[in-house]
Design an enzyme around this catalytic site. Structure first.
Site, short mmCIF file in Angstrom:
data_model
loop_
_atom_site.label_atom_id
_atom_site.label_comp_id
_atom_site.label_asym_id
_atom_site.label_seq_id
_atom_site.Cartn_x
_atom_site.Cartn_y
_atom_site.Cartn_z
N TRP A 361 4.10 5.26 11.51
CA TRP A 361 4.12 4.51 12.67
C TRP A 361 5.59 3.50 12.53
O TRP A 361 5.99 2.76 13.55
CB TRP A 361 3.27 3.06 12.66
CG TRP A 361 3.66 2.44 10.63
CD1 TRP A 361 4.07 2.65 9.75
CD2 TRP A 361 3.69 0.40 11.38
NE1 TRP A 361 4.45 1.62 8.74
CE2 TRP A 361 3.63 0.83 9.61
CE3 TRP A 361 3.29 -0.24 12.12
CZ2 TRP A 361 4.16 -1.14 8.82
CZ3 TRP A 361 3.91 -1.41 11.21
CH2 TRP A 361 3.92 -1.94 9.53
N ASP A 362 6.04 3.91 11.72
CA ASP A 362 7.59 3.93 11.59
C ASP A 362 8.47 3.40 12.84
O ASP A 362 9.43 3.04 13.69
CB ASP A 362 8.43 4.43 10.37
CG ASP A 362 7.75 4.36 9.72
OD1 ASP A 362 6.76 4.54 9.18
OD2 ASP A 362 8.91 4.84 8.29
N GLU A 488 0.15 -2.15 2.77
CA GLU A 488 -0.60 -0.78 1.68
C GLU A 488 -1.43 -0.95 0.41
O GLU A 488 -1.78 -0.52 0.11
CB GLU A 488 0.10 0.35 1.65
CG GLU A 488 0.31 0.96 2.86
CD GLU A 488 0.97 2.25 3.41
OE1 GLU A 488 1.64 2.84 1.54
OE2 GLU A 488 0.72 2.57 4.26
N LYS A 592 2.43 -5.87 -0.06
CA LYS A 592 3.28 -4.55 -0.33
C LYS A 592 4.61 -5.06 0.96
O LYS A 592 5.61 -5.04 0.54
CB LYS A 592 2.28 -3.34 -0.11
CG LYS A 592 4.02 -1.97 -0.51
CD LYS A 592 2.93 -1.04 0.14
CE LYS A 592 4.49 0.13 -0.59
NZ LYS A 592 3.31 1.66 0.44
N GLN A 593 3.80 -5.34 2.06
CA GLN A 593 4.71 -5.08 2.95
C GLN A 593 4.49 -6.30 3.94
O GLN A 593 3.18 -6.58 4.40
CB GLN A 593 4.96 -3.79 3.13
CG GLN A 593 4.09 -3.49 4.38
CD GLN A 593 4.37 -1.91 4.39
OE1 GLN A 593 3.58 -0.74 3.61
NE2 GLN A 593 5.07 -1.56 5.32
C1 BGC Z 1 5.10 1.83 3.83
C2 BGC Z 1 4.39 2.26 5.64
C3 BGC Z 1 5.59 3.84 5.75
C4 BGC Z 1 5.69 4.13 5.21
C5 BGC Z 1 7.08 5.35 5.57
C6 BGC Z 1 5.86 3.65 3.12
O1 BGC Z 1 5.36 3.32 2.36
O2 BGC Z 1 4.00 1.66 3.33
O3 BGC Z 1 4.07 1.83 5.81
O4 BGC Z 1 5.04 3.89 7.35
O5 BGC Z 1 5.76 4.29 4.07
O6 BGC Z 1 8.12 4.73 6.03
#
Ligand code: BGC
Length: 801
Positions: A361-362, A488, A592-593
């Site tokens: 999804w980035d 996550e 986490k984010q």
């Molecule tokens: C993140 C995801 C991301 C992926 C690739 C993961 O560490 O939690 O949101 O899409 O890295 O960058």
């Protein structure tokens, strides 16, 4: 030496003043060249020493088994991993029988510079061989933005202190030996010798190798040709074998005499075309490149980039290191997306094998919002790639018992490649992220043909998925249970606010688009009843709210979870995912984010100003930023709720993610979402841009460290809006186009070509600094003003400013 100490600060380029063998791999990512189709890591010309050799072709991957300890229905059975294709960068050099290898002899000088304005990577080395002969080597490398299959290298060698026998070996090497992966799940699976030789041949200074991947059945061709610029006597020969082609040239150079070689490279691949067809395709690309010539390729690159920067630059006054980092970010986002031509944009672009070369999804959430206003055609290409994967996404939905389409969490070709479903398949929000990117692109460009021919089908199929994934509960609310949001460190939760708000927008966008294209929608089987069903679900979408705390739980029940024990978590236990079991992370309040905070950015219309401020301060205490996708979003909302200096700190973190190697894994490739996110942090954070309504809205505010920010946005086919922000006012002007209505601080404004509009910016009210988990506070940003490199440096490239 840390990575950033090695780079000189200058606003239009990145210069490495010496070579640090310990961080070679990091520099190979940072100096990588790509056009979105071909990607070359910045491995040294002579091939060794290397950190991680890497040559990538977008879409070329190998299949590998995904083993599971326990079988379960619906798990993807095979994974896809990007492979290191034939390396065409190699030019070995022998000086009086000694290989030019920086690990031996004496490296007197070594510099590299990536120039964001001409897109060239220049290198200069002065080396004394173990036998005592000193030579100067200069090379310049490009991956053409105008000729998508082409890369080229200009290489020059000159003995400095006496005559030398020189042998140059310019090569194509397939199946290079790679260092093995280190057990970090974010690194890549190493595939040994993935290429099976099919054809090799040479004539004159030209050679070609054609290989096939063993399991994915892709045919890859690499071809090279050469020009020698030397008036004296020399001998040259070309030879090939299965995994190697070599063009050799030898002569004796007098002191101060130069031998110049230009190497042209062409790459091509296909899943369908025959061997002769793919071989001829690269031969044709090479013919065109030679016709253009080295100087022509350089000139084309410069004019492509001049045109790009004229409406895509982001200027930052007051912090020259940040200025450099932002242009570095824009440059790499461009390189990742420029010529993908209906292939994915991976999380690392084509700069390294990290995350196995997968696209997440980035792309739609971070990279495409930046490209939408600078290179909209690249966005259309990226979304047409998603469109091309709809048949696979429909199959996946059917397998999961859902209607419509389920796009993969991570993939190269379109199949789900995540073997860990709680943070893979369950992250259904990817569908809404893609839908949002479609909506944004169509609104920004007015490309109604795209909406009718591609976009609507994506919107319809994702809306169908939401309608079947969620349900109306006894109270009539539409719930989406058992999904994973962006964070996550929580999974399989009910009514994740981000997911529900994005699904709501997706359902409405599908109904709106179908309403605009009734005929085409009918062909997809959409009728008024189905459209009404989408609108109903959107109208009663359940958004949980914790009345007691006065905040939105990230997902239903989240605020009841036990707090993570931040105070007793040592700093060396971050990222938490490498030190604690998921079960424990999942049942506690630790983020986490940005998740709820991202919802407040992309669906800002769904929250009041007070809710945003309260939510932000609540989630600041829980967010550990173990993902590089977080700081940029925290910057945007920090700026919106008035924490401007905190926003500046987060912006700097996002922008310097790779230049300072903040995640410790830049060696595996650049963090494209963070780089794009840094641009978003400036434009949506300090510019206050929100684009979820018909009219663009701005709410500019600068932090104390910056005195001016300026950027442009391409809109529709013929408008370029330019925005200049200082501490006191914002000025909107049209560089192209006649008139544009926008909103500044809730005030409607008409900007015309005759009349720029300047409007005041209120003074920020100082707020008390918010707290973050112990030890996870962002570094306080001190504006950096130098040192800059003087014009006419050793690489012969002057700076204008
Ligand atoms: C993140 C995801 C991301 C992926 C690739 C993961 O560490 O939690 O949101 O899409 O890295 O960058």
């Amino acid at each position: 030496m840390t990575a950033h100490e090695a780079y000189t600060i200058d606003p239009w380029g990145l210069t490495e003043q010496s070579l640090d063998l310990d961080v070679l791999a990091r520099a190979e990512s940072v100096f990588a060249l790509s056009n979105g189709h071909v990607g070359l890591r910045a491995n040294l010309d002579e091939g060794e020493p290397h950190g991680l050799p890497g040559t990538y072709l977008n879409g070329v991957f190998e299949l590998r088994p995904l083993p599971y300890a326990e079988a379960a229905y619906g798990q993807p059975e095979s994974g896809q991993s990007v492979i290191n294709v034939t390396n065409g960068k190699i030019i070995r050099l022998l000086v009086d029988d000694e290989p030019f290898d920086l690990r031996y002899g004496d490296l007197v000088e070594h510099q590299r510079r990536l120039d964001f304005r001409d897109g060239l990577l220049r290198r200069r080395a002065v080396w004394t061989s173990p036998a005592g002969r000193t030579i100067r080597v200069t090379s310049t490398r490009l991956v053409s933005l105008t000729q998508r299959a082409v890369a080229a290298i200009e290489y020059e060698v000159e003995p400095v202190d006496g005559a030398a026998r020189i042998v140059l070996q310019s090569e194509l090497v397939a199946n290079e030996q790679l260092p093995s992966a280190d057990g970090d799940p974010r690194a890549a699976a190493v595939l040994e010798a993935p290429l099976v030789a099919e054809h090799h041949s040479c004539t004159d200074a030209k050679a070609v190798l054609v290989h096939q991947t063993r399991f994915s059945g892709l045919r890859v061709a690499a071809m090279m040709d050469h020009e020698i610029d030397y008036t004296g006597h020399f001998e040259a020969a070309t030879e090939t074998e299965e995994d190697q082609a070599r063009f050799s040239v030898t002569t004796v150079l007098k002191k101060g005499e130069k031998l110049r070689l230009v190497k042209y490279l062409a790459y091509g691949w296909s899943a369908a075309r025959s061997l002769p067809a793919v071989r001829d395709q690269v031969a044709a690309a090479l013919t065109a490149a030679r016709f253009t010539g080295w100087d022509g390729l350089v000139a084309e690159q410069r004019s492509y980039l001049d045109a790009f920067w004229s409406h895509s630059d982001i200027e930052v006054d007051g912090d020259v290191e940040l200025q450099q980092a932002i242009r570095f970010a824009v440059f790499h986002v461009l390189q990742a997306g420029a010529r993908t031509e209906e292939r994915a944009i991976p999380a690392k672009g084509l700069t390294g094998p990290g995350y196995d070369g997968h696209c997440f999804w980035d792309t739609e959430t971070f990279v495409l919002p930046v490209l939408t206003y600078s290179l909209p055609d690249a966005v259309a290409q990226a979304l047409r790639w998603r469109y091309s994967t709809l048949p696979l996404a429909r199959e996946r939905a059917a397998q999961l018992g859902l209607a419509g389409a389920v796009f993969p969490w991570r993939t190269i070709r379109g199949e789900e490649c995540s073997g860990y479903w709680p943070a893979g398949t369950a992250a259904f929000h990817i569908g809404a992220d893609i839908a949002r990117a479609v909506e944004r692109y169509v609104r920004a460009t007015g490309d109604i043909d795209f909406e009718r021919d591609y976009g609507m089908e994506i919107l319809v199929e994702t809306a169908r998925m939401w309608r079947s994934l969620g349900h109306h509960d006894a109270e009539g609310r539409f719930r989406i249970d058992g999904v994973t949001g962006p964070d996550e460190y929580s999974s399989i939760a009910d009514n994740n606010v981000y997911t529900n708000l994005m699904a709501q927008a997706n359902l409405r966008a599908a109904a709106d688009a179908a309403g605009r294209h009734l005929h085409e929608a009918a062909a997809l089987g959409v009728n008024t009843e189905e459209m009404a069903g989408w609108r109903d679900a959107a109208a009663v979408m359940y958004i949980p709210y914790d009345e007691k705390l006065g905040v939105h739980p990230q997902a239903e029940g989240f605020t009841n979870h036990e707090m993570w024990d931040f105070d007793n978590t040592p700093q060396d236990k971050y990222p938490l995912l490498l030190h604690f079991p998921y079960y424990d992370l999942y049942r506690k309040q630790v983020v986490k984010q940005a998740d709820l905070v991202l919802a407040m950015q992309v669906r800002g219309d769904a929250f009041s100003a007070e809710q945003k401020a309260r939510n932000f301060s609540y989630y600041e205490r829980l967010t550990v930023r173990d993902s590089s996708l977080s700081a940029c979003t925290q910057a945007v909302i920090a700026a919106e709720v008035g924490h401007l200096d905190l926003a500046y700190d987060y912006l700097a973190e996002a922008a310097l993610m790779d230049l300072h190697d903040l995640g410790g894994n830049t060696r595996d490739g650049l963090h494209m979402a963070s780089l794009a996110g840094a641009c978003i942090a400036l434009v949506a954070g300090f510019g206050g841009l929100r684009d979820h309504n018909e009219r663009l809205m701005f709410r500019p505010r600068l932090p104390s460290g910056l005195s001016r920010v300026a950027f442009s946005m391409r809109l529709r086919k013929n408008i370029v809006l330019h925005i200049e922000i200082t501490n006191a006012e914002a000025t909107y002007s049209l560089r192209e186009g006649d008139r544009l209505r926008l909103v500044h601080d809730e005030q409607e404004v008409l900007v015309t070509s005759q009349k720029p509009v300047s409007l005041p910016i209120p003074r920020p009210v100082p707020l008390e600094r918010l707290t973050q988990p112990a030890g996870r506070e962002p570094a306080r940003r001190q504006a950096q003003s130098g040192p800059t490199i003087a014009s006419g440096d050793a690489l012969g490239v002057g700076q204008d400013e």
